[in-house]
Each structure stands twice: as C-alpha cells, then as structure tokens.
Design a protein around this motif. Structure first.
Motif, mmCIF file in Angstrom:
data_model
loop_
_atom_site.group_PDB
_atom_site.id
_atom_site.type_symbol
_atom_site.label_atom_id
_atom_site.label_comp_id
_atom_site.label_asym_id
_atom_site.label_seq_id
_atom_site.Cartn_x
_atom_site.Cartn_y
_atom_site.Cartn_z
ATOM 1 N N SER A 10 -5.060 12.824 -1.047
ATOM 2 C CA SER A 10 -6.147 13.802 -1.013
ATOM 3 C C SER A 10 -5.673 15.040 -1.762
ATOM 4 O O SER A 10 -4.485 15.372 -1.763
ATOM 5 C CB SER A 10 -6.524 14.158 0.432
ATOM 6 N N ARG A 62 0.814 -1.221 0.000
ATOM 7 C CA ARG A 62 0.000 0.000 0.000
ATOM 8 C C ARG A 62 0.852 1.278 0.000
ATOM 9 O O ARG A 62 0.591 2.169 -0.808
ATOM 10 C CB ARG A 62 -0.965 -0.003 1.184
ATOM 11 N N LYS A 114 -7.941 7.771 -11.071
ATOM 12 C CA LYS A 114 -9.104 6.877 -11.102
ATOM 13 C C LYS A 114 -8.922 5.769 -12.128
ATOM 14 O O LYS A 114 -9.386 4.637 -11.925
ATOM 15 C CB LYS A 114 -10.375 7.683 -11.371
ATOM 16 N N ASP A 116 -7.160 3.306 -10.315
ATOM 17 C CA ASP A 116 -7.814 2.957 -9.044
ATOM 18 C C ASP A 116 -6.903 3.267 -7.857
ATOM 19 O O ASP A 116 -6.817 2.499 -6.896
ATOM 20 C CB ASP A 116 -8.215 1.479 -9.036
ATOM 21 N N ASP A 144 -7.359 13.592 -11.227
ATOM 22 C CA ASP A 144 -8.403 12.618 -10.884
ATOM 23 C C ASP A 144 -8.601 11.600 -11.998
ATOM 24 O O ASP A 144 -8.798 10.409 -11.741
ATOM 25 C CB ASP A 144 -9.725 13.329 -10.604
ATOM 26 N N HIS A 146 -6.956 6.626 -6.537
ATOM 27 C CA HIS A 146 -7.367 7.960 -6.086
ATOM 28 C C HIS A 146 -7.588 8.030 -4.581
ATOM 29 O O HIS A 146 -7.568 9.116 -3.999
ATOM 30 C CB HIS A 146 -8.638 8.403 -6.823
ATOM 31 N N ASP A 147 -7.764 6.873 -3.926
ATOM 32 C CA ASP A 147 -7.984 6.907 -2.476
ATOM 33 C C ASP A 147 -6.680 7.009 -1.688
ATOM 34 O O ASP A 147 -6.708 7.115 -0.458
ATOM 35 C CB ASP A 147 -8.752 5.667 -2.023
ATOM 36 N N ARG A 160 -1.843 9.690 1.770
ATOM 37 C CA ARG A 160 -2.476 8.961 2.863
ATOM 38 C C ARG A 160 -1.622 7.776 3.314
ATOM 39 O O ARG A 160 -2.053 6.992 4.174
ATOM 40 C CB ARG A 160 -3.867 8.490 2.429
#
Length: 225
Positions: free
Chosen positions: A192, A149, A183, A186, A179, A188-189, A201
């Motif tokens: 921020s 991660r 996206k 996958d 974005d 984008h999470d 993050r």
C-alpha cells in the motif's frame, strides 16, 4: 546506461553501493555466477549464502536473501525507467551475481551490451518476471518450503523502494511511476502507498530472527508488552 548511472549517483552519491557492481557492467566475469545457473541446481549456492549470513531457520534465511536479491535486481530496472523511460534487460541471461561481497548478501551486475526496451513498462514483466524471477522462484521452491506470495511481496516492495529513490533523483519524476511499474508486473496489490508511506501486505520474516528486526515498511506490528 549513462543516464541510468547518473541518476543512481544523484540518488546515492558517488560512494559504492554494496549490492551493485560499480558502473553496473561486469567486464571480468571471474568469480561471478550467471543468474541462469541459479535457476537450476546452483540455486543451492544462494541458499547456502543465506544460511551463512543469517542465524535463522532455512526458510527465514532464504526469504531474507530473496529480499536482498530482489531489491538490488530491481534498482537498475527502476532507475532505467524513471531516468529515461527505458527498461534495462535484467534477464537471467544478462545478470551476473556475487555471493561473496563482505558488505551485502548479494551483488548484482550486468554483462556488457545489455539492451534496453524503449518506452514500454510492460516490457518489465517479460524481462524481470518471465525471464528471471519466475524461474528463479521455481528453483527456490524446489529446494525449500516457502510460500511464493511473501517472496513476490519482497519484489514489490524492493521495486517500490527503488523507484521512490529514482523519483527523488530525477527532475520532474513523480511517484506515479511506482504504480506504473507495479501494475506492469501485476504486483500492486502486495503493497500500500499512502501519503508517501509504503507498507507491505506480506512479511519478509525478519521479525522471527533471534534478534528480531521490524522493517519500516513491515505489515507486522508487535503488540506492546
């Protein structure tokens, strides 16, 4: 390719970028390592270069090398999309790597004739993830214990930073491209993006170095003493 390189020059000036081959295309492969080799046993070359560069625990040095690798790999992909709505095929079969550059942990170039995919941001998932990053991270994790991660977080942040540079250099481009590309992958999470400020993050672990470094986008904020 000309449109991509012109946007890079507008963003960074005419000087040499430490992590990219001038002109991006490698015409003489002497001294270069095919990225396909790094997805196998030669991944140890990447880790050895990391240990030479950083006085850190093995997994920290590996994380920092990956951060550099993923940024320079992302940069031509981001600029190709923003400048011309084309995805450069930065697959492992097209990318060449140097680990002996004096001014950067890694230098990236591509083979002559490297193709583009026109107008489909989802092509980036196949090109960048399926045919480069995923097998490389698999090889990484066979050699060293490190969570995937934060490594993907470095890829997300690197792609976001590269895209932001491209947006500033291409008239009419907007940060919506950040974005779009994240996206498509996958990812984008893992960052921020608020009011023009990017924040990870996950952490690249630079704060654990003997001389700690707190990156501008770091999720870690030390408490004041």
């Amino acid at each position: 390719m000309d449109e991509l390189l012109a946007a890079v020059r507008r963003a960074f000036g005419a000087g040499r970028l430490p992590g990219l081959e001038p002109g991006l295309i490698v015409h003489d492969e002497s001294g270069w390592i095919p990225a396909t080799a790094l997805t196998g046993g030669d991944v140890t070359l990447l880790q050895a270069a990391a240990r030479r560069r950083w006085d850190a625990r093995p997994h920290v040095a590996a994380a920092l090398m990956w951060k550099a690798y993923s940024y320079w790999l992302s940069l031509p992909a981001a600029f190709g999309w923003v400048a011309g709505r084309r995805v450069l095929h930065v697959t492992a079969s097209q990318v060449l790597v140097r680990l002996d550059a004096p001014d950067a942990p890694v230098r990236i170039g591509v083979r002559p004739g490297t193709p583009f995919t026109e107008g489909d941001p989802l092509a980036l998932r196949s090109v960048l993830l399926d045919h480069h990053v995923t097998p490389l991270l698999d090889a990484f994790q066979r050699e060293i214990r490190i969570n995937r991660r934060p490594l993907l977080g470095s890829l997300a942040a690197g792609l976001a930073h590269a895209t932001r540079h491209a947006v500033r250099a291409v008239p009419g481009a907007t940060t919506a491209d950040i974005d779009i590309l994240l996206k498509a992958l996958d990812l984008h999470d893992l960052i921020s993006w608020e009011d023009g400020h990017l924040r990870r993050r996950t952490c690249c672990l630079a704060f654990t170095l003997p001389e700690p470094k707190i990156c501008t986008d770091c999720c870690y904020r030390p408490q004041p003493s």
